[in-house]
Structure formats: structure tokens, C-alpha cells
Design a protein around this motif. Structure first.
Motif, short mmCIF file in Angstrom:
data_model
loop_
_atom_site.label_atom_id
_atom_site.label_comp_id
_atom_site.label_asym_id
_atom_site.label_seq_id
_atom_site.Cartn_x
_atom_site.Cartn_y
_atom_site.Cartn_z
N SER A 128 -35.01 -22.54 3.55
CA SER A 128 -36.02 -22.59 4.62
C SER A 128 -36.38 -21.17 5.05
O SER A 128 -35.57 -20.25 4.95
N PHE A 129 -37.61 -21.03 5.53
CA PHE A 129 -38.07 -19.73 5.99
C PHE A 129 -39.02 -19.93 7.15
O PHE A 129 -39.99 -20.70 7.06
N GLU A 130 -38.71 -19.29 8.27
CA GLU A 130 -39.57 -19.36 9.43
C GLU A 130 -40.73 -18.38 9.25
O GLU A 130 -40.52 -17.19 9.07
N GLU A 131 -41.93 -18.92 9.28
CA GLU A 131 -43.11 -18.09 9.05
C GLU A 131 -43.19 -16.98 10.10
O GLU A 131 -42.88 -17.18 11.27
N ALA A 132 -43.58 -15.79 9.66
CA ALA A 132 -43.70 -14.63 10.56
C ALA A 132 -45.06 -13.98 10.38
O ALA A 132 -45.73 -14.18 9.36
N GLY A 133 -45.49 -13.23 11.38
CA GLY A 133 -46.77 -12.55 11.30
C GLY A 133 -46.71 -11.37 10.35
O GLY A 133 -45.66 -11.01 9.82
N ARG A 134 -47.88 -10.75 10.13
CA ARG A 134 -47.95 -9.61 9.22
C ARG A 134 -47.09 -8.47 9.77
O ARG A 134 -47.07 -8.19 10.96
N LEU A 135 -46.38 -7.83 8.84
CA LEU A 135 -45.47 -6.75 9.23
C LEU A 135 -45.53 -5.67 8.16
O LEU A 135 -44.91 -5.79 7.10
N GLN A 136 -46.32 -4.64 8.41
CA GLN A 136 -46.49 -3.56 7.43
C GLN A 136 -45.28 -2.62 7.45
O GLN A 136 -44.83 -2.20 8.53
N ILE A 137 -44.76 -2.32 6.28
CA ILE A 137 -43.62 -1.42 6.17
C ILE A 137 -43.68 -0.73 4.81
O ILE A 137 -44.19 -1.32 3.83
N ARG A 138 -43.18 0.47 4.73
CA ARG A 138 -43.25 1.24 3.49
C ARG A 138 -41.92 1.12 2.74
O ARG A 138 -40.87 1.50 3.26
N LEU A 139 -41.98 0.59 1.50
CA LEU A 139 -40.78 0.45 0.67
C LEU A 139 -41.19 0.23 -0.78
O LEU A 139 -42.38 0.20 -1.11
N ARG A 140 -40.18 0.05 -1.63
CA ARG A 140 -40.42 -0.26 -3.04
C ARG A 140 -40.33 -1.78 -3.18
O ARG A 140 -39.24 -2.34 -3.14
N PRO A 141 -41.46 -2.47 -3.35
CA PRO A 141 -41.45 -3.93 -3.27
C PRO A 141 -40.59 -4.60 -4.33
O PRO A 141 -39.89 -5.57 -4.04
N SER A 142 -40.62 -4.14 -5.56
CA SER A 142 -39.84 -4.81 -6.62
C SER A 142 -38.34 -4.72 -6.34
O SER A 142 -37.60 -5.70 -6.49
N LEU A 143 -37.88 -3.55 -5.92
CA LEU A 143 -36.47 -3.41 -5.60
C LEU A 143 -36.08 -4.26 -4.40
O LEU A 143 -35.00 -4.87 -4.38
N MET A 144 -36.94 -4.30 -3.37
CA MET A 144 -36.61 -5.10 -2.20
C MET A 144 -36.56 -6.59 -2.55
O MET A 144 -35.72 -7.34 -2.04
N ARG A 145 -37.46 -7.03 -3.43
CA ARG A 145 -37.40 -8.44 -3.88
C ARG A 145 -36.07 -8.71 -4.60
O ARG A 145 -35.47 -9.78 -4.44
N ARG A 146 -35.61 -7.72 -5.37
CA ARG A 146 -34.34 -7.87 -6.08
C ARG A 146 -33.19 -8.02 -5.09
O ARG A 146 -32.29 -8.86 -5.25
N ALA A 147 -33.19 -7.21 -4.04
CA ALA A 147 -32.13 -7.30 -3.02
C ALA A 147 -32.17 -8.65 -2.32
O ALA A 147 -31.11 -9.28 -2.10
N LEU A 148 -33.37 -9.13 -1.97
CA LEU A 148 -33.47 -10.43 -1.30
C LEU A 148 -32.99 -11.55 -2.22
O LEU A 148 -32.29 -12.48 -1.78
N ARG A 149 -33.38 -11.48 -3.50
CA ARG A 149 -32.94 -12.52 -4.44
C ARG A 149 -31.42 -12.56 -4.55
O ARG A 149 -30.81 -13.63 -4.57
N ASN A 150 -30.80 -11.38 -4.62
CA ASN A 150 -29.35 -11.35 -4.72
C ASN A 150 -28.68 -12.00 -3.51
O ASN A 150 -27.71 -12.75 -3.63
N LEU A 151 -29.19 -11.70 -2.31
CA LEU A 151 -28.60 -12.26 -1.10
C LEU A 151 -28.84 -13.76 -1.00
O LEU A 151 -27.95 -14.52 -0.58
N ILE A 152 -30.03 -14.19 -1.38
CA ILE A 152 -30.32 -15.63 -1.32
C ILE A 152 -29.51 -16.38 -2.37
O ILE A 152 -28.96 -17.46 -2.10
N GLU A 153 -29.39 -15.81 -3.58
CA GLU A 153 -28.55 -16.45 -4.60
C GLU A 153 -27.10 -16.55 -4.13
O GLU A 153 -26.42 -17.55 -4.37
N ASN A 154 -26.64 -15.52 -3.43
CA ASN A 154 -25.28 -15.54 -2.89
C ASN A 154 -25.12 -16.69 -1.90
O ASN A 154 -24.12 -17.42 -1.92
#
Length: 436
Positions: free
Chosen positions: A318-344
Motif C-alpha cells: 500500500s502507498f498513501e498518495e502524496a503531493g508533488r515533491l521536487q528533490i535532486r537525486l539520482r533516480p535509478s539508484l534511489m529506485r534501487r534502494a526503495l526496491r531493496n527495502l520493499i523486497e525486504n
């Protein structure tokens, strides 16, 4: 360093000022007692010889009066009185009381009409007169008037001039030398802080004293060596990845000939796990030199896209929808980190809950599960590579303990951090905090 030396010079001058005041105090004491003792001894001898001593003139050098001219209750100079008494005893002159008084002198003092011009100038320069009254054994008083300096401005100006000269002679060259040294050192410190392997930067210009230039030369050479070593490491990792994936791909083809569906599925899962482990190891090793540049992204959309990928695979998340939130990062790496935590969370809790909150300073992504949690004293250990808590995690879940280590490395590279905490009612919360 300049401030420290300035303080040291100030303290030294303060000590010097104290010594000068002590020296001046002693000089004034000697200046008063020496002539006074001489005149009193001379007057005592004249009296003993039957000669007459001045009796009425206010500015006479030595006067003989029936009573002390010093009014009672006035401030007295006890040090001079004690010194006079000791000196007169040594000289064999018997006295009873000794009184002193300092009287200011101004240019319009009417008493100056009876004094020579030379003495007027001397008295005005001193600023005051010292009146000494000595009681003789017969009850009469010998009175002496001496010039008394009250002005310490000469000492203050002398000290100020000495301090200015010291500061000019010592601090000015020191500040110049410090600036000459600190400027290239600041450039060196900035270059060291901003150094990122893989980014092309110009070598630091060699400047400053010889020792500083030697350090800059060593840093430029070190930067080239580090970059060369990292380039070699990347080439080696690429070769390792290629050499390992080739036999894994061959094994994946070969297992298709296995007739037993259960065995074939287990083998395929094992190969897939080996591929994921290889990806994690290579990603962790290459994290210091990511090929993806930082960009402005909508963090809410990025988290939602990762969650949708898991939903497409029918995972309970589940994911609670949130408003737009601009932030500067490396998107592919951050997706990898999120996937690892969610898989865990899915592995150990069976389901995952994801939330995104933001303040003016930071954004926080929380991944929650209802698994067995982690002992409080081991919450920091799981971030170490190749660490698994077998006592609280099921071995059937697989993995070699790189997921959390990789996730934390990615988040820290983005300027944030990850924290784990056990959830009320059971489970674990992994919080990613990113500075906005």
C-alpha cells in the motif's frame, strides 16, 4: 595563530605595564624621601646650631611651624611616611609624628606668585605638590613642599607606542605570511572536499611556500593515482560481471532440459538469486562512481512508480498518495534502494506499507512491515554487508545481506540516511530521510 600571538603580545605588554607602574611608584617614593630626608637632617642640624629656619613662607623649601599644616582626615601617603621614618632613624634624627598630603596645583594658583619661574614650570609639569610635616621632639613641625607627579599619561603613551611597534613589527609580517600560506591551503581543502572520482578536474595550481607546494604536488599525484585505481577497479568489475553472467546464462539454458518441474523451478530461482546477488555486489562496488547524474525529480511519482511495479506482480503493498515533491537525486539508484527495502519488507513481513511525508527541510519515506522485527541491539548491524540475522529471519528467504547495505550507501550518497526501528505491535519500519 595571529590571534594567539596578538593575545600573547597583549599579555606581555600588560605585564610590562605593571612592572613600569611598580618602577614608577618606587621612583616617586625615592624622589620624595631622598630630598626630604636631606632637608630635614640639614634643618635639624641648623636648629641644633642655633640657626634660624624659615617660618612663614608657604613655598619655602623648609619651614618650622608650631603646628602641622595638614588638616586632619585628609588622605595620606603611608608608604612615604614609613620610608621617611626609617630613613630619619637611620640618620639619627629623632621625630614623633610624620604626616603627608598631596595638593593639586593649577596655573592660576595664587601661591605661584611667590615662586621662581623655573619652579613654577616644574610644579605645573608635575601637577601637584607633596607636603611633608615632621614633628620634632620639642613639638614643633618641620614642613617641606616638594613637586609631586600625578600624571601617568606618559607611561600610558609609552606603553601604547611600544604595543603599536610590536604589533607592526610582529603581526604585520605574520599576517602576510599566514595569508600567503592559507590561500593555497584553502584551495587544497576545497579541492579535497569536492573531489569525486570520475569527474574531470584541473590540477591545483602550485603556489605558496615550498612546503605547501610540496603538499599540493602530492595531492595532485594522489588524485591521479586514485582515479587510475578506480578506473582499473571498474574495468575489473566489468570483466568479472561478464565472466560470471556468461556461465549463469548457460546454466539457465541448460536447466530447460530438466524434466522435473519442481527441480527446474528451484534451479531457475537459484540462478535468478545469483544474478541479483551479482548485481548487488557490482552496484555496491561501483556506487562511488555512479554514471547517472543527479536530476530534479518528483519524489512522490518515483515512489509511486516503484510501488506500482510490485503491485503488477500481485504483491500486497500500500502507498498513501502524496503531493508533488521536487528533490535532486539520482533516480535509478534511489529506485534501487526503495526496491531493496520493499523486497525486504515483503520477504519478512509478507506485506509492505509505504508512506511519504515532507517538511520544509526534509522528505521522509517510511517502509513498514509486520514481520518478526530485529533485536534492538542489532538494528545497526544489519547495514553491514553480508550480515544476516538468522535467529530472527527465515533462511528460506535467501539473500546474503547486501540489500540494506546497498540501500544505505545509495541514500547516503544522495545526502540522506536510513534508520530502522521496531514497530509497535510487531514488525519493522525503515525510514529514508532526504534533505530537501
Amino acid at each position: 595563530m595571529a590571534l594567539l600571538i596578538a593575545v600573547a603580545l597583549f599579555v606581555a605588554q600588560a605585564i610590562n605595564f605593571g612592572l613600569l607602574l611598580q618602577e614608577r611608584r618606587q621612583a616617586r617614593l625615592d624622589q620624595a624621601t631622598g630630598p626630604a630626608v636631606t632637608r630635614i637632617v640639614d634643618a635639624d642640624e641648623r636648629i641644633a646650631a642655633g640657626k634660624k629656619i624659615g617660618a612663614g613662607g608657604t613655598w619655602s623649601r623648609t619651614r618650622l611651624l608650631p603646628a602641622s599644616p595638614i588638616p586632619p582626615g585628609k588622605e595620606r601617603l603611608t608608604e612615604i611616611e614609613q620610608a621617611l621614618r626609617a630613613a630619619l632613624i637611620d640618620a639619627g634624627v629623632k621625630v614623633q609624628r610624620i604626616e603627608t598630603q598631596v595638593i593639586p596645583i593649577s596655573p592660576n594658583d595664587p601661591r605661584l606668585r611667590y615662586v621662581s619661574q623655573a619652579r613654577i614650570e616644574r610644579l605645573l609639569r608635575a601637577g601637584a605638590e607633596l607636603v611633608i610635616a615632621v614633628e620634632r621632639p620639642d613639638g614643633e613641625w618641620l614642613v617641606i613642599n616638594l613637586a609631586w607627579s600625578r600624571n601617568n599619561s606618559i607611561i600610558l603613551w609609552r606603553l601604547f607606542a611600544q604595543t603599536a611597534i610590536l604589533y607592526g613589527v610582529v603581526l604585520v609580517p605574520l599576517l602576510w605570511a599566514g595569508r600567503r600560506i592559507s590561500r593555497p591551503l584553502r584551495r587544497l581543502a576545497t579541492a579535497a572536499r569536492d573531489f569525486h572520482p570520475g569527474t574531470a578536474t584541473e590540477p591545483i595550481v602550485e603556489s605558496g611556500p615550498q612546503d605547501v607546494r610540496d603538499v599540493i604536488v602530492a595531492f595532485n599525484a594522489l588524485r591521479l593515482r586514485v582515479t587510475a585505481m578506480l578506473d582499473e577497479k571498474d574495468r575489473m568489475l566489468g570483466a568479472i560481471g561478464h565472466d560470471l553472467r556468461t556461465p549463469l546464462a548457460a546454466l539457465r539454458v541448460r536447466i530447460e532440459s530438466v524434466e522435473d518441474d519442481t527441480d527446474r523451478a528451484k534451479m531457475a530461482d537459484t540462478i535468478a538469486e545469483m544474478n541479483r546477488t551479482l548485481d548487488d555486489i557490482l552496484s555496491l562496488a561501483r556506487l562511488g562512481r555512479p554514471s547517472e547524474p543527479p536530476t530534479e525529480v518528483d519524489l512522490a511519482a518515483l515512489v509511486d512508480a516503484v510501488v506500482e511495479d510490485f503491485r503488477d506482480l500481485d504483491h500486497p503493498i500500500s502507498f498513501e498518495e502524496a503531493g508533488r515533491l521536487q528533490i535532486r537525486l539520482r533516480p535509478s539508484l534511489m529506485r534501487r534502494a526503495l526496491r531493496n527495502l520493499i523486497e525486504n519488507a515483503l520477504k519478512y513481513g509478507g506485506a509492505a506499507e509505504v508512506t511519504l511525508t515532507a517538511t520544509a527541510q526534509a522528505a521522509t519515506i517510511a517502509i513498514c512491515d509486520r514481520g518478526p522485527g530485529i533485536p534492538a541491539d542489532r538494528l545497526g548491524d544489519v547495514f553491514e554487508a553480508f550480515t544476516r540475522l538468522e535467529t530472527s529471519r527465515n533462511k528460506e528467504t535467501g539473500g546474503i545481506g547486501l540489500g540494506l547495505a546497498l540501500a544505505r550507501a545509495i541514500v547516503r550518497e544522495a545526502g540522506g540516511d536510513i534508520a530502522l526501528e521496531n514497530r509497535d505491535g510487531g514488525g519493522l519500519i525503515a525510514r529514508i530521510t532526504l534533505v530537501r
